[in-house]
Design an enzyme around this catalytic site. Structure first.
Site, mmCIF file in Angstrom:
data_model
loop_
_atom_site.group_PDB
_atom_site.id
_atom_site.type_symbol
_atom_site.label_atom_id
_atom_site.label_comp_id
_atom_site.label_asym_id
_atom_site.label_seq_id
_atom_site.Cartn_x
_atom_site.Cartn_y
_atom_site.Cartn_z
ATOM 1 C CG ASP A 191 -1.782 -1.229 1.348
ATOM 2 O OD1 ASP A 191 -2.102 -1.829 0.303
ATOM 3 O OD2 ASP A 191 -2.117 -1.612 2.480
ATOM 4 C CD GLU A 211 -9.099 -2.193 -1.402
ATOM 5 O OE1 GLU A 211 -9.620 -2.175 -0.271
ATOM 6 O OE2 GLU A 211 -8.395 -3.134 -1.825
#
Length: 475
Positions: free
Chosen positions: A18, A215
């Site tokens: 991420d 997302e």
């Protein structure tokens, strides 16, 4: 002399997915979640920060633990997980960390005088009256612009009816990604949410229809244009949308990277699962930061990066995943490399999406590591290379190398070396004449090779499987 850079760009024992890259004061800092080797959940560890000088992306420094999950006032027992963060420098010159916690509906904020931390708990994003912005406060992305401070967030899963299970914190399905403005204190919301990217229930008939927002909200400003980077419902890809203003309207642009190269080749080049990352300009070159998966599961994800181009019209062509990553060019063939720098991988069957739950494909090869207590001593290697399994390295620069050496263990059989395509004729065949329970080196000749090539190792054990530790070519 500068070291070589390759993917994954952090040490093989580190798992920081991420990744949100930002350049502060001549260094690039990567902020991400923190997975665990042999993990069973996403984001099981506290946040850490790694950084590198902008003129040498081969030398990464561990800055230490930057924020612990138990520092949040609502998670003093540390039972909730720290999901993907982002960081920005505020108007006061301090650095603000934005994050989400599992099963919590607000975005947390922490602050530090240094981009490397440690960060101290600061508060939660909310309105002046204490109420929370609409939607699930998930995967925040932050932009401090000339005329305001903008926070992007959200999740839009493909479900019908009332949210349940992992999405039970949602009061209703979000139509996509939201943006709200923050006050100069970096935590007080001062606007209503604005939809900036369409998700599953709102994408039909829009430019997002084929790649709806799921997302991983991230935001960048490049040459006066705003880029919203996100993970689509495809899961494995990072897409982008552009706008002339931070609140939009955003127009879908395309795919930047897929961790299975979907869209570039007829079949996936690697096993795929979720993706999250962003773009950043480092010393004049733009890169896309993303992650890959190890251990044959969705967890234990590792940080990777690739060079990208931003064209004059604002488009970003999709790039392939490689082993060279942050390096200035292809890797020299005449050097010893660990097998974990492979970027392409499949088993006897083509690569595909990794299931989120059992059953798993027992023929799938994957990266795993030994389990020494000291993580710096752990060895990451390829395991379960059954008959017709193959792995690929992109790219190596050859200068007339005439031999190849590999270090493997497991079954007896052969390993073929191919260039540029798995359909090409082998340039070498390495015979493994005995079954080995410990790492053993084998060498074979090949005709002198010149130029830049993708290299594939095709495994053909007589029975069972082989494990693959390292390789090198020599003149």
């Amino acid at each position: 002399m500068r070291n070589l850079a390759f993917n994954p760009y952090l040490p093989s024992w580190e798992y920081v997915p991420d990744g949100e890259p930002h350049v502060f004061n001549g260094r690039v800092y990567v902020y991400g979640s923190h997975d665990r080797a042999h993990g069973t959940k996403y984001c099981e560890e506290d946040y850490v920060v790694w950084s590198a000088p902008v003129d040498d992306l081969s030398t990464w420094k561990y800055e230490g633990v930057s924020y612990r999950k138990s520092q949040d006032a609502a998670n003093s027992d540390g039972t909730k997980l720290l999901f993907a963060p982002d960081v920005a420098c505020g108007p006061d010159g301090r650095y603000y960390l934005y994050y989400g916690l599992s099963d919590i509906q607000y975005i947390g904020v922490a602050v530090s005088d240094s981009p490397s931390g440690p960060f101290m708990f600061y508060g939660h994003v909310q309105y002046a009256d204490g109420s929370l912005p609409a939607g699930l406060a998930f995967d925040p992305g932050i932009l401090v612009d000339e005329d305001g401070i903008y926070l992007y967030y959200g999740i839009s899963p493909k479900i019908e009816g009332k949210p349940t299970g992992a999405y039970s914190a949602l009061k209703e399905i979000m139509p996509g990604a939201y943006m709200i403005k923050l006050d100069k204190d970096m935590k007080t919301a001062i606007s209503d949410p604005v939809l900036v990217a369409n998700g599953y229930c709102s994408a039909k008939g829009t430019g997002f229809e084929e790649h709806p927002f799921f997302e991983a909200s991230s935001i960048r400003k490049v040459n006066g244009r705003y880029y919203f980077i996100y993970s689509s419902l495809q899961g494995h890809e990072l897409c982008y949308a552009t706008a002339d203003a931070p609140e939009g309207p955003f127009t879908f642009g395309g795919v930047i990277v897929s961790n299975g190269d979907v869209g570039l080749f007829e079949e996936p080049t690697a096993y795929m699962a979720n993706n999250h990352g962003s773009i950043e300009c480092v010393d004049g070159q733009y890169y896309i930061f993303y992650h890959r998966h190890t251990h044959g599961r969705h967890f234990s994800r590792q940080a990777c990066a690739e060079k990208i181009q931003i064209l004059e019209d604002g488009r970003i062509p999709q790039v392939e995943i490689t082993s060279c990553g942050l390096n200035e060019g292809p890797l020299p063939a005449a050097q010893r490399y660990p097998s974990y720098i492979i970027c392409n991988l499949h088993g006897p069957s083509p690569a595909e999406k990794i299931p989120s739950k059992p059953p798993f494909d027992e023929t799938m090869p994957y990266l795993t590591e030994t389990e020494e207590v000291e993580k710096e001593k752990r060895v990451l290697y390829l395991t379960n290379m059954q008959k017709q399994a193959a792995c690929g390295v992109k790219y190596l620069q050859f200068e007339g190398e005439t031999s190849v050496r590999i270090k493997i263990k497991g079954a007896r059989g052969t390993v073929k070396v191919l260039l540029d395509s798995q359909d090409s004729s082998p340039v070498s065949q390495i015979n493994v004449d005995t079954q080995q329970t410990s790492w053993t080196s084998y060498t074979a000749e090949l005709e002198a090779v010149y130029g830049k090539h993708a290299v594939y190792f095709l495994f053909e054990p007589e029975d069972g499987a082989m494990d693959f530790l390292e390789f090198e070519f020599d003149r």
